[in-house]
Scaffold this motif. Sequence first.
Motif, PDB file in Angstrom:
ATOM      1  N   ILE A 241       0.320  -2.986  -6.781  1.00 59.37           N
ATOM      2  CA  ILE A 241      -1.017  -2.397  -6.639  1.00 59.37           C
ATOM      3  C   ILE A 241      -1.198  -1.849  -5.223  1.00 59.37           C
ATOM      4  O   ILE A 241      -1.661  -0.728  -5.019  1.00 59.37           O
ATOM      5  N   VAL A 242      -0.801  -2.640  -4.227  1.00 56.94           N
ATOM      6  CA  VAL A 242      -0.993  -2.231  -2.836  1.00 56.94           C
ATOM      7  C   VAL A 242      -0.147  -1.007  -2.496  1.00 56.94           C
ATOM      8  O   VAL A 242      -0.629  -0.040  -1.910  1.00 56.94           O
ATOM      9  N   TYR A 243       1.145  -1.018  -2.896  1.00 56.70           N
ATOM     10  CA  TYR A 243       2.044   0.051  -2.471  1.00 56.70           C
ATOM     11  C   TYR A 243       2.077   1.236  -3.428  1.00 56.70           C
ATOM     12  O   TYR A 243       2.520   2.320  -3.046  1.00 56.70           O
ATOM     13  N   SER A 244       1.626   1.046  -4.649  1.00 53.72           N
ATOM     14  CA  SER A 244       1.666   2.148  -5.606  1.00 53.72           C
ATOM     15  C   SER A 244       0.310   2.781  -5.842  1.00 53.72           C
ATOM     16  O   SER A 244       0.221   3.865  -6.403  1.00 53.72           O
ATOM     17  N   SER A 245      -0.748   2.105  -5.436  1.00 53.81           N
ATOM     18  CA  SER A 245      -2.084   2.636  -5.707  1.00 53.81           C
ATOM     19  C   SER A 245      -2.451   3.801  -4.788  1.00 53.81           C
ATOM     20  O   SER A 245      -3.303   4.619  -5.130  1.00 53.81           O
ATOM     21  N   ASP A 246      -1.795   3.895  -3.613  1.00 51.92           N
ATOM     22  CA  ASP A 246      -2.167   4.941  -2.657  1.00 51.92           C
ATOM     23  C   ASP A 246      -2.042   6.340  -3.268  1.00 51.92           C
ATOM     24  O   ASP A 246      -2.963   7.156  -3.188  1.00 51.92           O
ATOM     25  N   PHE A 375      -2.114 -17.323  -4.533  1.00 53.60           N
ATOM     26  CA  PHE A 375      -3.437 -16.699  -4.706  1.00 53.60           C
ATOM     27  C   PHE A 375      -3.669 -15.546  -3.724  1.00 53.60           C
ATOM     28  O   PHE A 375      -4.570 -14.739  -3.919  1.00 53.60           O
ATOM     29  N   LYS A 376      -2.848 -15.489  -2.685  1.00 50.89           N
ATOM     30  CA  LYS A 376      -2.995 -14.428  -1.687  1.00 50.89           C
ATOM     31  C   LYS A 376      -2.936 -13.030  -2.282  1.00 50.89           C
ATOM     32  O   LYS A 376      -3.759 -12.163  -1.945  1.00 50.89           O
ATOM     33  N   PRO A 377      -1.995 -12.742  -3.193  1.00 53.30           N
ATOM     34  CA  PRO A 377      -1.894 -11.385  -3.742  1.00 53.30           C
ATOM     35  C   PRO A 377      -3.148 -10.902  -4.466  1.00 53.30           C
ATOM     36  O   PRO A 377      -3.438  -9.704  -4.464  1.00 53.30           O
ATOM     37  N   ILE A 378      -3.867 -11.815  -5.102  1.00 53.08           N
ATOM     38  CA  ILE A 378      -5.084 -11.414  -5.836  1.00 53.08           C
ATOM     39  C   ILE A 378      -6.109 -10.840  -4.856  1.00 53.08           C
ATOM     40  O   ILE A 378      -6.666  -9.755  -5.075  1.00 53.08           O
ATOM     41  N   PHE A 379      -6.346 -11.558  -3.763  1.00 55.03           N
ATOM     42  CA  PHE A 379      -7.297 -11.086  -2.758  1.00 55.03           C
ATOM     43  C   PHE A 379      -6.809  -9.783  -2.112  1.00 55.03           C
ATOM     44  O   PHE A 379      -7.590  -8.862  -1.872  1.00 55.03           O
ATOM     45  N   GLU A 380      -5.504  -9.713  -1.835  1.00 56.92           N
ATOM     46  CA  GLU A 380      -4.937  -8.524  -1.198  1.00 56.92           C
ATOM     47  C   GLU A 380      -5.136  -7.285  -2.063  1.00 56.92           C
ATOM     48  O   GLU A 380      -5.508  -6.218  -1.565  1.00 56.92           O
ATOM     49  N   SER A 381      -4.903  -7.415  -3.372  1.00 57.30           N
ATOM     50  CA  SER A 381      -5.035  -6.274  -4.285  1.00 57.30           C
ATOM     51  C   SER A 381      -6.472  -5.782  -4.358  1.00 57.30           C
ATOM     52  O   SER A 381      -6.736  -4.574  -4.275  1.00 57.30           O
ATOM     53  N   VAL A 382      -7.399  -6.710  -4.526  1.00 55.98           N
ATOM     54  CA  VAL A 382      -8.819  -6.334  -4.647  1.00 55.98           C
ATOM     55  C   VAL A 382      -9.308  -5.679  -3.362  1.00 55.98           C
ATOM     56  O   VAL A 382      -9.961  -4.621  -3.386  1.00 55.98           O
ATOM     57  N   ILE A 383      -8.982  -6.295  -2.226  1.00 57.78           N
ATOM     58  CA  ILE A 383      -9.408  -5.743  -0.936  1.00 57.78           C
ATOM     59  C   ILE A 383      -8.824  -4.350  -0.730  1.00 57.78           C
ATOM     60  O   ILE A 383      -9.501  -3.433  -0.254  1.00 57.78           O
ATOM     61  N   ASN A 384      -7.547  -4.168  -1.115  1.00 61.58           N
ATOM     62  CA  ASN A 384      -6.886  -2.879  -0.919  1.00 61.58           C
ATOM     63  C   ASN A 384      -7.560  -1.757  -1.705  1.00 61.58           C
ATOM     64  O   ASN A 384      -7.882  -0.699  -1.158  1.00 61.58           O
ATOM     65  N   ILE A 385      -7.792  -1.977  -2.988  1.00 65.91           N
ATOM     66  CA  ILE A 385      -8.365  -0.929  -3.824  1.00 65.91           C
ATOM     67  C   ILE A 385      -9.789  -0.587  -3.385  1.00 65.91           C
ATOM     68  O   ILE A 385     -10.145   0.588  -3.217  1.00 65.91           O
ATOM     69  N   VAL A 406      -6.476  -2.803   6.087  1.00 62.68           N
ATOM     70  CA  VAL A 406      -7.494  -3.863   5.981  1.00 62.68           C
ATOM     71  C   VAL A 406      -6.980  -4.997   5.086  1.00 62.68           C
ATOM     72  O   VAL A 406      -7.091  -6.189   5.424  1.00 62.68           O
ATOM     73  N   SER A 407      -6.407  -4.626   3.938  1.00 62.70           N
ATOM     74  CA  SER A 407      -5.913  -5.653   3.004  1.00 62.70           C
ATOM     75  C   SER A 407      -4.746  -6.429   3.602  1.00 62.70           C
ATOM     76  O   SER A 407      -4.613  -7.643   3.401  1.00 62.70           O
ATOM     77  N   LEU A 408      -3.889  -5.742   4.357  1.00 59.87           N
ATOM     78  CA  LEU A 408      -2.740  -6.394   4.992  1.00 59.87           C
ATOM     79  C   LEU A 408      -3.183  -7.401   6.049  1.00 59.87           C
ATOM     80  O   LEU A 408      -2.742  -8.557   6.062  1.00 59.87           O
ATOM     81  N   MET A 409      -4.092  -6.974   6.923  1.00 58.72           N
ATOM     82  CA  MET A 409      -4.472  -7.817   8.061  1.00 58.72           C
ATOM     83  C   MET A 409      -5.365  -8.987   7.667  1.00 58.72           C
ATOM     84  O   MET A 409      -5.443  -9.984   8.392  1.00 58.72           O
ATOM     85  N   THR A 410      -6.046  -8.877   6.528  1.00 58.40           N
ATOM     86  CA  THR A 410      -6.915  -9.980   6.097  1.00 58.40           C
ATOM     87  C   THR A 410      -6.197 -10.972   5.186  1.00 58.40           C
ATOM     88  O   THR A 410      -6.775 -12.012   4.852  1.00 58.40           O
ATOM     89  N   THR A 411      -4.969 -10.669   4.793  1.00 56.85           N
ATOM     90  CA  THR A 411      -4.246 -11.579   3.885  1.00 56.85           C
ATOM     91  C   THR A 411      -2.821 -11.864   4.365  1.00 56.85           C
ATOM     92  O   THR A 411      -2.580 -12.850   5.055  1.00 56.85           O
TER      93      THR A 411
END
Length: 516
Positions: A241-246, A375-385, A406-411
């Motif tokens: 989600i993080v790397y492909s959603s851009d 659980f980290k990836p769930i927060f990272e994905s939501v924050i990223n999108i 933002v998603s990287l630095m917060t997770t």
Amino acid sequence: MRSLNSLRNISYGVGGQLLSNILSFVNRTVFIYTIGISYLGITGLFSNIFSLLSLAELGVGSAISYSLYKPLAEHDIPKIQALMNLYAKSYRLIALIIAVAGLVTCPFIEYIIKDCPDIPYLKVYYLLMLSSTVVSYLFTYKRTIFICDQKAYRDTRNKYFFLILQTILQSVSLLLLGSFTVYLLIATLATFAANLAISYQADKAYPYIREKAATKIDQETKQTIVKNVIAMMMHKISGIIVYSSDNIILSAFLGLEAVGLYSNYYLIMNIITVFLNQIFTAITASVAELYVTGNVEQKREVYHTIYFINFWIVLFCSLSFYFLLNPFVTLWLGEKFLLDNLTVAVLCFYYYNQNMRHTVGTFKNTAGLYWNDRFKPIFESVINIVSSIVLLKFFGIAGVFMGTIVSLMTTSFWVEPFIVYKHVLKMKFRFFLLDYLKYYFFSAVIFGVVFVLNSFVPSGGVIPFIIRCFICLIVPNAMMLIMFRKSKRFKRAVSFLSPVLSKLGPLGRKIKKLGE
């Protein structure tokens, strides 16, 4: 032996990547001038869609790979057979799931492209790229045994042979036929041939993996694999989600042209990213062996040595990207293909922080600590999108990547090192923060000096670009030598890289002398 295997793996990876990258630039140039940027946007968009579909893999490969390290070290053939049989069944099922999911997605392609251009056979192109993705899961599992057995160079040699052949054939086909269909068919056939070849080599090197397992996987290993697959599933979802959603967000809100512009910068930056990946993939098996056999002090020493090398490479690359990307793209393709300075700065800042994670990631993966941050990836994905879409409204293309930062630095920035320092290095998390801030400080100082020097260089033209290249090559590395040449980490890094430095002639000997 660990260092020798690591350096051999790195040498093959870097050499193959270098030749492949040169040909990729030629291929990209031919592509743009024969077919156009819209088709470039299509390849970027579809690639990201298939990355999302590869969620079906769910981290099965990583979980089974982790379980292979110990039996390979102990020559436990029955267990290796059982794990490889499980791997084969899993990947055949994954290929089927991706094929079905891809076919279901096909009718909705036009709806995720803003102002979809009138490109004939769009769905045919989609299906051809889907077939290449599905084929990539056939036989590929056998390459894992080479990687886990510290012989990744054999897989690397095979991969780059077929990748280079593919790139040459694609470039020739574009010049002679100008056919995107043939271009995609070549990619599918090359992927299949590469997997078939590595499968044959693995069967020859480890003939027992062709046999049906005499024993079943023990309950403890099953539980470990299931637990890691569940954890890796969450990591996989987040990563994709993080790397492909851009690209998907860019396509949906700004159109294919924005995807095409970004893809040129991504190509250049990804070249160095893949170099780094080659290095850390090459040392993974050696770190895994260290994790099994080494004590805490040895782990700490190796970690800090690799982390220092990681920092040096990432700093040099990030600085070079900031000062050279736009001048290079101007010379390569022209000013109409440029991204604005803010977007380039954001991309470079993201590149620095993202790639500084390599060392922590390597130690985390070899220790099998997938469950600890599930659980980290769930927060990272939501924050990223959410953050990417919100910031896109204010900053355009740059906003999409600001959201990713933002998603990287917060997770991931703090969660992963917290786990590694606690469970592997047995150190307080504050030591990681102090290290990171120290490296940030040195990065800022070096960046400031390079920025001032580049401000005296006129913009535009080949000669100014060459001058900028020399500044970026000489100044950061000279300053790093001055700042760190008396430190323990520098001396250990020189010792670690000694076999490579020996081949660099007088320069290598001088660096080795500094590290004594």
